[in-house]
Write a protein that holds these residues in place. Structure first.
Motif, PDB file in Angstrom:
ATOM      1  N   MET A   1       0.848  -1.201   0.000  1.00 57.93           N
ATOM      2  CA  MET A   1       0.000   0.000   0.000  1.00 57.93           C
ATOM      3  C   MET A   1       0.878   1.244   0.000  1.00 57.93           C
ATOM      4  O   MET A   1       1.877   1.306   0.687  1.00 57.93           O
ATOM      5  CB  MET A   1      -0.927  -0.016   1.223  1.00 57.93           C
ATOM      6  N   GLY A  36      -0.872   2.167 -16.846  1.00 55.55           N
ATOM      7  CA  GLY A  36      -0.950   0.848 -16.223  1.00 55.55           C
ATOM      8  C   GLY A  36      -2.160   0.661 -15.329  1.00 55.55           C
ATOM      9  O   GLY A  36      -2.160  -0.194 -14.440  1.00 55.55           O
ATOM     10  N   TRP A  37      -3.213   1.429 -15.581  1.00 56.75           N
ATOM     11  CA  TRP A  37      -4.413   1.325 -14.755  1.00 56.75           C
ATOM     12  C   TRP A  37      -5.264   0.126 -15.154  1.00 56.75           C
ATOM     13  O   TRP A  37      -5.372  -0.217 -16.334  1.00 56.75           O
ATOM     14  CB  TRP A  37      -5.268   2.576 -14.895  1.00 56.75           C
ATOM     15  N   ASP A  38      -5.915  -0.474 -14.169  1.00 53.87           N
ATOM     16  CA  ASP A  38      -6.999  -1.428 -14.374  1.00 53.87           C
ATOM     17  C   ASP A  38      -8.292  -0.750 -13.963  1.00 53.87           C
ATOM     18  O   ASP A  38      -8.280   0.238 -13.209  1.00 53.87           O
ATOM     19  CB  ASP A  38      -6.775  -2.691 -13.531  1.00 53.87           C
ATOM     20  N   ARG A  51      -7.725   1.765 -11.094  1.00 55.38           N
ATOM     21  CA  ARG A  51      -6.884   1.295  -9.991  1.00 55.38           C
ATOM     22  C   ARG A  51      -5.466   1.025 -10.485  1.00 55.38           C
ATOM     23  O   ARG A  51      -5.271   0.622 -11.632  1.00 55.38           O
ATOM     24  CB  ARG A  51      -7.460   0.019  -9.375  1.00 55.38           C
ATOM     25  N   LEU A  52      -4.523   1.234  -9.600  1.00 52.56           N
ATOM     26  CA  LEU A  52      -3.143   0.853  -9.834  1.00 52.56           C
ATOM     27  C   LEU A  52      -2.765  -0.129  -8.738  1.00 52.56           C
ATOM     28  O   LEU A  52      -2.813   0.220  -7.552  1.00 52.56           O
ATOM     29  CB  LEU A  52      -2.221   2.078  -9.805  1.00 52.56           C
ATOM     30  N   GLU A  53      -2.458  -1.360  -9.139  1.00 50.80           N
ATOM     31  CA  GLU A  53      -2.147  -2.424  -8.190  1.00 50.80           C
ATOM     32  C   GLU A  53      -3.228  -2.539  -7.121  1.00 50.80           C
ATOM     33  O   GLU A  53      -2.936  -2.746  -5.936  1.00 50.80           O
ATOM     34  CB  GLU A  53      -0.764  -2.213  -7.577  1.00 50.80           C
ATOM     35  N   GLY A  54      -4.466  -2.395  -7.538  1.00 49.95           N
ATOM     36  CA  GLY A  54      -5.606  -2.580  -6.651  1.00 49.95           C
ATOM     37  C   GLY A  54      -6.089  -1.353  -5.922  1.00 49.95           C
ATOM     38  O   GLY A  54      -7.194  -1.368  -5.362  1.00 49.95           O
ATOM     39  N   ASP A  55      -5.302  -0.284  -5.909  1.00 44.03           N
ATOM     40  CA  ASP A  55      -5.685   0.916  -5.173  1.00 44.03           C
ATOM     41  C   ASP A  55      -6.322   1.957  -6.091  1.00 44.03           C
ATOM     42  O   ASP A  55      -5.830   2.192  -7.200  1.00 44.03           O
ATOM     43  CB  ASP A  55      -4.456   1.533  -4.499  1.00 44.03           C
ATOM     44  N   ARG A 132      -3.447   5.758  -3.851  1.00 45.85           N
ATOM     45  CA  ARG A 132      -2.041   6.033  -4.145  1.00 45.85           C
ATOM     46  C   ARG A 132      -1.953   7.407  -4.784  1.00 45.85           C
ATOM     47  O   ARG A 132      -2.811   7.782  -5.576  1.00 45.85           O
ATOM     48  CB  ARG A 132      -1.466   5.007  -5.134  1.00 45.85           C
ATOM     49  N   GLU A 135       3.128   8.683  -6.946  1.00 49.01           N
ATOM     50  CA  GLU A 135       3.875   7.586  -7.544  1.00 49.01           C
ATOM     51  C   GLU A 135       3.716   7.608  -9.058  1.00 49.01           C
ATOM     52  O   GLU A 135       2.790   8.241  -9.597  1.00 49.01           O
ATOM     53  CB  GLU A 135       3.362   6.247  -7.026  1.00 49.01           C
ATOM     54  N   THR A 138       0.212   7.925 -11.100  1.00 52.56           N
ATOM     55  CA  THR A 138      -0.822   8.469 -10.220  1.00 52.56           C
ATOM     56  C   THR A 138      -0.736   9.992 -10.179  1.00 52.56           C
ATOM     57  O   THR A 138       0.233  10.600 -10.630  1.00 52.56           O
ATOM     58  CB  THR A 138      -0.684   7.935  -8.778  1.00 52.56           C
TER      59      THR A 138
END
Length: 241
Positions: A1, A36-38, A51-55, A132, A135, A138
């Motif tokens: 996180m 790289g967003w989902d 989200r980025l890596e779930g956040d 996030r 970074e 973001t």
């Protein structure tokens, strides 16, 4: 996180961004590849969370009216959106969209400062804001381009004094004259900045995905910046630190 969860989002801290786009699926493809967003499979009202890596890092929404601008909007945190809206009016700004609840996620409003630059207000419910920030991929900075920086400092300093000028403040929000970067006829506006690790590579990806460079790279006190538009015309900035 990542660092900076909800407890960091005191009043006046940029806590969220969203984009209103004509084609939501095209937006998901563009930003998914660039940053790289989902994206969540479900929507919240009209919005879909990125989200980025779930956040959670941003939201995209389809425009409901073609007359609306295709634009990124930055939201400032508040614990009392209605009280802040009243202070904005008292300070010479106006409320564009009155406070409205967003599916239990929080309460949002849109405001304009005395020069007409539009920004959002967010009172969190279940959604505090960025999971996030600062970074790669973001939100990292919001720059207000204005005709009168002294007046802007007075207006926003009155609204968000602790976040901008208080002890230990590390604001993600700057003010500059429109003419420093844009043609003098450009209206005052907020420009959302996303962080990248390689500015030139990011510009190449923007072009390959159908976007365009609006202002080539230039140096600032907060990093090297370029202004771009996505493949639907929404402007934003990419920043390398």
């Amino acid at each position: 996180m990542a660092e900076n969860r909800a407890s960091a989002y005191t009043e006046g801290v940029p806590c969220w961004v969203d984009a209103q786009l004509p084609d939501l699926e095209a937006g998901k493809r563009f930003y998914g590849e660039l940053f790289g967003w989902d994206f969540d499979g479900e929507t919240y009202g009209r919005f879909v969370l990125a989200r980025l890596e779930g956040d959670p890092v941003a939201a995209l929404a389809p425009k409901t009216d073609g007359r609306m601008p295709t634009v990124w909007t930055v939201y400032f945190a508040t614990s009392d959106v209605r009280a802040l809206a009243a202070r904005i009016g008292a300070g010479g700004g106006q409320i564009v969209t009155p406070p409205a609840r967003a599916d239990g996620l929080g309460t949002a409003a849109l405001a304009a400062d005395p020069e007409g630059a539009v920004f959002g207000l967010w009172q969190p419910g279940s959604h505090p804001g960025f999971g996030r920030r600062h970074e790669t991929g973001t939100f990292v900075w919001a720059q207000l381009y204005t005709r009168d920086t002294e007046a802007a400092n007075a207006f926003y300093g009155g609204l968000f004094h602790a976040a901008l000028f208080g002890p230990g403040a590390e604001p993600d929000f700057g003010r500059a004259a429109v003419s420093e970067v844009f043609p003098a006829e450009m209206p005052p506006h907020f420009l959302v900045h996303f962080r990248v690790t390689d500015l030139e590579a990011a510009l190449g990806t923007v072009g390959r995905l159908g976007g365009r460079v609006q202002v080539p790279p230039f140096g600032t006190s907060y990093g090297n910046v370029a202004v771009v538009a996505d493949n639907q015309g929404a402007s934003f900035a990419v920043l390398q630190r």
